[in-house]
Structure formats: C-alpha cells, structure tokens
Motif scaffolding. Structure first.
Motif, PDB file in Angstrom:
ATOM      1  N   PRO A  60      -4.742  -5.558  15.920  1.00  0.00           N
ATOM      2  CA  PRO A  60      -5.012  -4.605  17.006  1.00  0.00           C
ATOM      3  C   PRO A  60      -5.296  -3.213  16.451  1.00  0.00           C
ATOM      4  N   ARG A  61      -6.355  -2.589  16.920  1.00  0.00           N
ATOM      5  CA  ARG A  61      -6.736  -1.273  16.405  1.00  0.00           C
ATOM      6  C   ARG A  61      -5.671  -0.224  16.679  1.00  0.00           C
ATOM      7  N   GLU A  62      -4.928  -0.384  17.790  1.00  0.00           N
ATOM      8  CA  GLU A  62      -3.905   0.613  18.095  1.00  0.00           C
ATOM      9  C   GLU A  62      -2.793   0.609  17.044  1.00  0.00           C
ATOM     10  N   VAL A  66      -1.607   3.831  14.931  1.00  0.00           N
ATOM     11  CA  VAL A  66      -0.208   4.260  14.905  1.00  0.00           C
ATOM     12  C   VAL A  66       0.255   4.447  13.466  1.00  0.00           C
ATOM     13  N   ILE A  67      -0.062   3.482  12.606  1.00  0.00           N
ATOM     14  CA  ILE A  67       0.335   3.564  11.198  1.00  0.00           C
ATOM     15  C   ILE A  67      -0.267   4.802  10.534  1.00  0.00           C
ATOM     16  N   ARG A  68      -1.529   5.042  10.783  1.00  0.00           N
ATOM     17  CA  ARG A  68      -2.186   6.215  10.194  1.00  0.00           C
ATOM     18  C   ARG A  68      -1.563   7.514  10.689  1.00  0.00           C
ATOM     19  N   SER A  69      -1.107   7.510  11.922  1.00  0.00           N
ATOM     20  CA  SER A  69      -0.515   8.731  12.477  1.00  0.00           C
ATOM     21  C   SER A  69       0.828   9.068  11.829  1.00  0.00           C
ATOM     22  N   LEU A  70       1.405   8.115  11.107  1.00  0.00           N
ATOM     23  CA  LEU A  70       2.729   8.327  10.503  1.00  0.00           C
ATOM     24  C   LEU A  70       2.662   8.834   9.067  1.00  0.00           C
ATOM     25  N   ASN A  71       1.482   9.159   8.569  1.00  0.00           N
ATOM     26  CA  ASN A  71       1.385   9.599   7.175  1.00  0.00           C
ATOM     27  C   ASN A  71       2.278  10.802   6.886  1.00  0.00           C
ATOM     28  N   GLY A  72       2.289  11.775   7.798  1.00  0.00           N
ATOM     29  CA  GLY A  72       3.163  12.938   7.599  1.00  0.00           C
ATOM     30  C   GLY A  72       4.627  12.541   7.603  1.00  0.00           C
ATOM     31  N   TRP A  73       4.997  11.629   8.493  1.00  0.00           N
ATOM     32  CA  TRP A  73       6.378  11.143   8.566  1.00  0.00           C
ATOM     33  C   TRP A  73       6.763  10.413   7.285  1.00  0.00           C
ATOM     34  N   VAL A  74       5.840   9.626   6.739  1.00  0.00           N
ATOM     35  CA  VAL A  74       6.091   8.904   5.484  1.00  0.00           C
ATOM     36  C   VAL A  74       6.360   9.895   4.356  1.00  0.00           C
ATOM     37  N   GLN A 151       1.509  -6.466  -4.534  1.00  0.00           N
ATOM     38  CA  GLN A 151       0.719  -5.248  -4.313  1.00  0.00           C
ATOM     39  C   GLN A 151      -0.567  -5.589  -3.560  1.00  0.00           C
ATOM     40  N   THR A 152      -1.126  -6.744  -3.872  1.00  0.00           N
ATOM     41  CA  THR A 152      -2.308  -7.198  -3.138  1.00  0.00           C
ATOM     42  C   THR A 152      -1.991  -7.339  -1.657  1.00  0.00           C
ATOM     43  N   MET A 153      -0.817  -7.890  -1.364  1.00  0.00           N
ATOM     44  CA  MET A 153      -0.401  -8.057   0.020  1.00  0.00           C
ATOM     45  C   MET A 153      -0.309  -6.699   0.710  1.00  0.00           C
ATOM     46  N   GLY A 154       0.284  -5.716   0.042  1.00  0.00           N
ATOM     47  CA  GLY A 154       0.404  -4.389   0.625  1.00  0.00           C
ATOM     48  C   GLY A 154      -0.940  -3.752   0.895  1.00  0.00           C
ATOM     49  N   ASN A 155      -1.893  -4.021   0.028  1.00  0.00           N
ATOM     50  CA  ASN A 155      -3.214  -3.415   0.178  1.00  0.00           C
ATOM     51  C   ASN A 155      -4.070  -4.105   1.235  1.00  0.00           C
ATOM     52  N   ARG A 156      -3.565  -5.169   1.839  1.00  0.00           N
ATOM     53  CA  ARG A 156      -4.283  -5.827   2.931  1.00  0.00           C
ATOM     54  C   ARG A 156      -3.992  -5.175   4.269  1.00  0.00           C
ATOM     55  N   SER A 157      -2.955  -4.357   4.325  1.00  0.00           N
ATOM     56  CA  SER A 157      -2.508  -3.772   5.594  1.00  0.00           C
ATOM     57  C   SER A 157      -3.330  -2.537   5.929  1.00  0.00           C
ATOM     58  N   GLU A 158      -4.280  -2.708   6.800  1.00  0.00           N
ATOM     59  CA  GLU A 158      -5.164  -1.600   7.158  1.00  0.00           C
ATOM     60  C   GLU A 158      -4.363  -0.454   7.767  1.00  0.00           C
ATOM     61  N   GLY A 159      -4.628   0.734   7.274  1.00  0.00           N
ATOM     62  CA  GLY A 159      -3.920   1.910   7.747  1.00  0.00           C
ATOM     63  C   GLY A 159      -2.793   2.323   6.829  1.00  0.00           C
ATOM     64  N   ALA A 160      -2.296   1.372   6.037  1.00  0.00           N
ATOM     65  CA  ALA A 160      -1.192   1.673   5.113  1.00  0.00           C
ATOM     66  C   ALA A 160      -1.542   1.291   3.685  1.00  0.00           C
TER      67      ALA A 160
END
Length: 410
Positions: A60-62, A66-74, A151-160
C-alpha cells in the motif's frame, strides 16, 4: 541476527510452521505438529512459493509514505542506539592477542608465546562445552554469517531502504549501521569456533556457503510495516538465544564464550529496541495497518532465517533436515524453546498495547483478536508436543559440524 525457530519435545514431535501448496495459494500458513522424520514439514515447495509470489498484493502506498515521514523520528530515536565505531567492541577484543613482533618492544618469540598461550586458554575453556551446546552455537553462527541475505531483505522495504548505497536518509543510515554491527557477530563466533578446535570448520563453512546460496524465503509483500515487525521479533529471539547459550557456556566453565555471547546478546537487545520503538510509533500513526501487518506476519510469514541451512548431507541423514535437528537440540538444552516463542509474542502484544487499540476496521478487529489470542495457543501446542514426545523414544542424531558425533535431539 540469529535463528527463530519452534521445536518441542523429542525427535518425533515438534511444533513448527507448515506451508502446503494449498495454504500458500491462499496466502496462509497453519500450525501443525509435525514429525521430525518428515523433512518436508519445514520445507517450502517451489510450486507453493511461486503461487504465493504471483498472487502477492502490492505494498500500500500509504504505508510507504508513513515510513518516509518518520525519517526525522528515526534520526532522533533509532540512530542514537547505534554505537560509535571508535567505542565499539571488535572481535579481536575477545580473542587471543595477535600483536605483531616489535609492537611495544615485544620480540617475535614473546608475541608468538603470548598468542599460543591465549589459544591454549581458549581451548581449555572450550573443552568443557558439551556437544549439544556446540551444535546450538554453530547453528547460531551459521545464521549470523548469512548477513548479506538479511541486508537484502531490508533493502526490499520501500521507504526504508538504502536506494543509492550511500543514502544520507536516517532509515538508510540505520540499515547500514545495523549491518555493520551485526557483521561482527558471525566474525567473532567463527574465529572462536576455529580456535577452539572442537568443530569441523570445513563442514561449518560448507553450511554457511549452502545457506547463502539457498537464500531465505522473505516476507511478502515487501511491506515496510512487515519488515519493522519482523526485525523486532528476530532481534529479540536472537537476544534470547545468545543469552541462553552464554549462560550454558558459563555453567560449563567457558567464561570466554559466556562473555562473547553476552556481548552479542547486548547488541541484539539494542537492535530490538530500535525496531520495537519504530513499531510502537507506527502503531500510534496507523494502528489499523499495523495490527493487520502483525497478524499477517504471525500467520506464518516469518520464515526462520536458517530454515534452508544444509551441510550437503541432509538427504543421506534420514533424521530430518539439518535445521530440524538443530532446532530440536536447541529446544532440549534450552537455548530457544517454544515457551520462549510464546513469551516473545506475548511481550510484543503487551509492548505495543495491541489489546488497547480502538477505532479499527473489521479486518483490523479480527487481526487484533487473532494476535491477542496467539500466546496461549502457542503454549497449548507446545504442551501437546511435549506430551506426544514423552510417549516416543528419542534416538541420537549426528552432526557433521562436530565430526559426526551423536547428540540427543529434543
């Protein structure tokens, strides 16, 4: 990162995930009590995998937004959990000194004598570690060494993900920092096992080679919500398993190994804190999406990282897959048990206040009910497995990792 698994009781009865082609086609797994003599009970067929991937829904694009909006929080809440490189421990800190001759006025003979004495002390401590604990240690090390897959698995998560490999975005910095810290774990355990002289390192290395080639069935879809949840569960399970291994090593007189496992467990606990905090924040921002993602993961989309490990001799063994045998031993000695898994699920349900979520959709409420009812189900199945195992006669199984010496399974 190490292995999450479920195996209870003696060899014939274990609690595990089962994926049939029929259940995979409808996107679900089922809990069953499976026989250790049936390797297919923990193997995902190519046909089932293909069907699952083909029918997988898009992320889901939302969720991505949401994940991208948390960059500052991260940046404020997760990146500080990563230790500075300059103050971080390194594998060399726990192993015999390899200082070169001439450093600090030390002669070549003195440097060699110091290193030789250090190896002798390490071997003396390792000599008291039982074979079943060694099997658990090797299984955990093999899983840690498959880090490139994770690490490959982590890089599959769009937005993160780290889209460029050098991205300055906080999610990307976390992924690279996490990988850098995790990389030390396999290195340290590998060198300890080599110096201990207790294991057949060629067979251990062959197993790592196979696992990296075989890969890992990853979360589908590649949702960032799923990845954060998976990370929290996996890191806590790793913290538990390394901690228990260290405790057993100390009980058998190997204080060096106890210290090694303790350092690794401490890393895993920090990493768990990062993923757990991120999940808690996501539950605040999108409770309905997260509870549905949590239920999706819990229904079986968590594929154990070491599931496809092989030493190349599985077919000739006749006692189930290598992963099954490893899991059974880990259950029996208490390195990671079905009870631990039930406690882990209960911990996160409580940590993320899943039962308190309000304003959910119909699907969200069903997911909430399922997740909150899962811990007692896991425990009931574990008890059933133990009862069935008690009526069965266990027999020793061999591990090539320890020169084919026999070990009692669960």
């Amino acid at each position: 990162m190490a292995t999450t698994w479920l195996a209870t009781g003696s060899a014939p009865a274990k609690l595990c995930f089962h994926n049939s082609s029929k259940s995979a086609a409808r996107g679900g797994f089922s809990w069953i009590l499976c026989s250790a003599t049936n390797p297919r009970s923990l193997t995902i067929s190519a046909a089932a995998t293909s069907a699952e991937h083909t029918e997988c829904a898009a992320v889901p694009r939302e969720q991505v937004e949401v994940i991208r909006s948390l960059n500052g929080w991260v940046a404020e809440n997760m990146l500080p959990l990563l230790a500075p490189v300059e103050s971080s421990w390194q594998p060399h800190d726990f192993l015999p000194c390899s200082a070169a001759a001439g450093a600090g006025g030390v002669s070549e003979a003195e440097a060699l004598a110091s290193f030789t004495e250090g190896v002798a002390q390490l071997r003396a401590g390792a000599a008291g570690v039982p074979d079943d604990v060694l099997v658990c240690l090797v299984g955990n090390m093999v899983t840690e060494e498959a880090l490139p897959t994770y690490q490959t698995m982590g890089n599959r998560s769009e937005g993160a993900s780290d889209d460029t490999g050098v991205s300055s975005l906080p999610w990307a910095q976390w992924l690279r920092g996490w990988t850098a810290e995790e990389n030390r774990h396999g290195d340290l355990l590998n060198r300890y096992l080599y110096l201990s002289g207790r294991v057949d390192m060629r067979q251990v290395e062959t197993t790592v080679h196979h696992l990296l080639r075989n890969g890992m069935e990853m979360l589908m879809p590649s949702s960032p919500y799923h990845s954060v949840i998976y990370g929290a569960f996996q890191e806590r399970a790793t913290f538990i398993s390394h901690g228990h291994t260290g405790r057993l090593a100390g009980q058998h007189g190997d204080q060096a190994l106890a210290k090694i496992c303790g350092a690794i467990a401490a890393d895993e606990r920090r990493h768990e804190a990062g993923y757990s905090r991120a999940a808690a924040r996501l539950f605040e921002v999108d409770p309905d999406g997260m509870v549905r993602a949590l239920a999706h993961v819990m229904r079986g989309k968590v594929t154990m990282p070491g599931l496809l490990m092989s030493d190349g001799r599985d077919a000739a063994c006749g006692d189930g897959t290598l992963f099954e045998r490893f899991s059974a031993v880990a259950e029996r000695v208490g390195v990671y048990t079905a009870r631990d898994y039930g406690d882990l699920v209960e911990h996160f349900v409580r940590r993320w206040r899943v039962a308190e979520l309000r304003g959910l959709s119909g699907e969200g409420r069903r997911a909430q009910e399922y997740v909150c009812g899962l811990p007692p189900k896991v425990r009931r199945l574990a008890e059933l497995a133990h009862k069935r195992a008690a009526r069965s006669e266990a027999r020793p199984v061999q591990f090539s990792w320890i020169f084919d010496r026999p070990v009692m399974p669960g």
